[in-house]
Motif scaffolding. Sequence first.
Motif, mmCIF file in Angstrom:
data_model
loop_
_atom_site.group_PDB
_atom_site.id
_atom_site.type_symbol
_atom_site.label_atom_id
_atom_site.label_comp_id
_atom_site.label_asym_id
_atom_site.label_seq_id
_atom_site.Cartn_x
_atom_site.Cartn_y
_atom_site.Cartn_z
ATOM 1 N N UNK A 1 0.591 10.288 5.183
ATOM 2 C CA UNK A 1 1.249 8.976 5.160
ATOM 3 C C UNK A 1 0.806 8.149 6.370
ATOM 4 N N UNK A 2 0.708 8.798 7.534
ATOM 5 C CA UNK A 2 0.274 8.118 8.766
ATOM 6 C C UNK A 2 -1.166 7.643 8.629
ATOM 7 N N UNK A 3 -1.990 8.494 8.024
ATOM 8 C CA UNK A 3 -3.405 8.135 7.800
ATOM 9 C C UNK A 3 -3.498 6.870 6.954
ATOM 10 N N UNK A 4 -2.704 6.823 5.876
ATOM 11 C CA UNK A 4 -2.726 5.654 4.988
ATOM 12 C C UNK A 4 -2.195 4.425 5.709
ATOM 13 N N UNK A 5 -1.164 4.623 6.533
ATOM 14 C CA UNK A 5 -0.560 3.519 7.281
ATOM 15 C C UNK A 5 -1.574 2.916 8.242
ATOM 16 N N UNK B 1 0.852 -1.190 0.000
ATOM 17 C CA UNK B 1 0.000 0.000 0.000
ATOM 18 C C UNK B 1 0.891 1.244 0.000
ATOM 19 N N UNK B 2 0.696 2.138 -0.967
ATOM 20 C CA UNK B 2 1.568 3.319 -1.040
ATOM 21 C C UNK B 2 1.325 4.302 0.107
ATOM 22 N N UNK B 3 2.405 4.644 0.803
ATOM 23 C CA UNK B 3 2.334 5.642 1.866
ATOM 24 C C UNK B 3 2.905 6.973 1.374
#
Lengths: 231, 205
Positions: free
Chosen positions: B192-196, B156-158
């Motif tokens: 990025x944190x949200x996606x993680x 998943x791209x961060x």
Amino acid sequence: MFAIARSAVRSRASAARFSLTATAASIHTLPKLDYAYDALEPHISGEIMQLHHTKHHQTYVNGLNAAEEAYAKTETPKERIKLQAALKFNGGGHINHSLFWKNLAPTNAGGGALEAGPLKEAIDRDFGSFDKLKEKMNATTAAIQGSGWGWLGYNNATKKLEIVTTANQDPLLTGLTGMPRRTAHAPIIGIDIWEHAFYLQYKNVKPDYLKAIWNVVNFKEAEKRLVEATQ
Amino acid sequence: MSQHTLPELPYPYDALEPFISRQIMELHHKKHHQTYVNALNAAEQAYAKASTPKERIALQAALKFNGGGHINHSLFWKNLAPSKSEGKGNGGVIADGALKNAITQTFGSFENFQQQFTTATLGIQGSGWGWLGVDPKTGRLEITTTANQDPLLTSVPLVGVDIWEHAFYLQYLNVKADYLKAIWSVINWEEAEKRFTEATSGARL
């Protein structure tokens, strides 16, 4: 410089064997341009020519020398395999750009002038007209999805000029002709469509660059390559 | 049939200066990304009219390239933010939290991660993207690259960094390394944190 293209086209394997097993590392050097950096203006800016030559091509030369030095020191297949990508990329970059500088010429030195002779005959025969060649080559080159080169190549099997493309810094050895079939081509004219080749001057408008570059294509050099390829 | 549209930037064109110039952001968004959107719409329209496998196969390259270009750039605009160092936003700062821990654990330190990411991205031989991604099943972070407009599928791209020359050339010329040093100041670590979190929240797909 043409000797590089010739050996690359005729025998990739033996060329590689010569340069990579020499006990002294071969030192490639940046070839000089036959014209001043601003000599291709207004079609290709002096700023682009200077960066393209002294930075981009120089980097391929340096990268190739480093890869070959490392290769000379390798002892295992694993070590050699690791260097393949660097040899291919920088070797291709060096060959492609060396050919490129020679297939350009200032307009006051014949750049853009396709004169009567074997090249013009072959173009008329295989494309119908010079304008049709330009149209097809520009469309094909502009359609490359990423970095690469558009080529007018001579197909020794079909005895025809064909338009082919290569990706990244792959040199023209076997070109994709749009059919699922690879054949060997001799490079006659190459057009660099990496963004560094035109962006400072033409920005995203690739078609304007492709239209302009025909004014500085060195048709005398192209004809020389065709004559040699057909011998 | 619904058409794809160019997403608006979450910030003005000059908001990422001095790290990415207004001129680049305008061209990159209004010309390059717009071209992927237009071409994707054209390819999908043609696909809807295709009636034979041969016709559909002929459209594969256009769908892949323009679909990837649209996805990649849509993600890219969101993973940039005006820089904290310029007092313009939160770009460039990674807050303490799960992602920062994961980076430190995986790469030893944040600086090591940056170095590895930069080396991998600089090593791309042609056009492409550098990525920090996470495997949603294992939570493992990976630095990887994709060529041309291939999207990131293996994780998943961060964070994605565009290393096509149009992304930096007008400002940084051939000096890719300077662009990659500068862009750290405008990476949107909140996004990025949200996606993680979303990727590793254990949601069953």
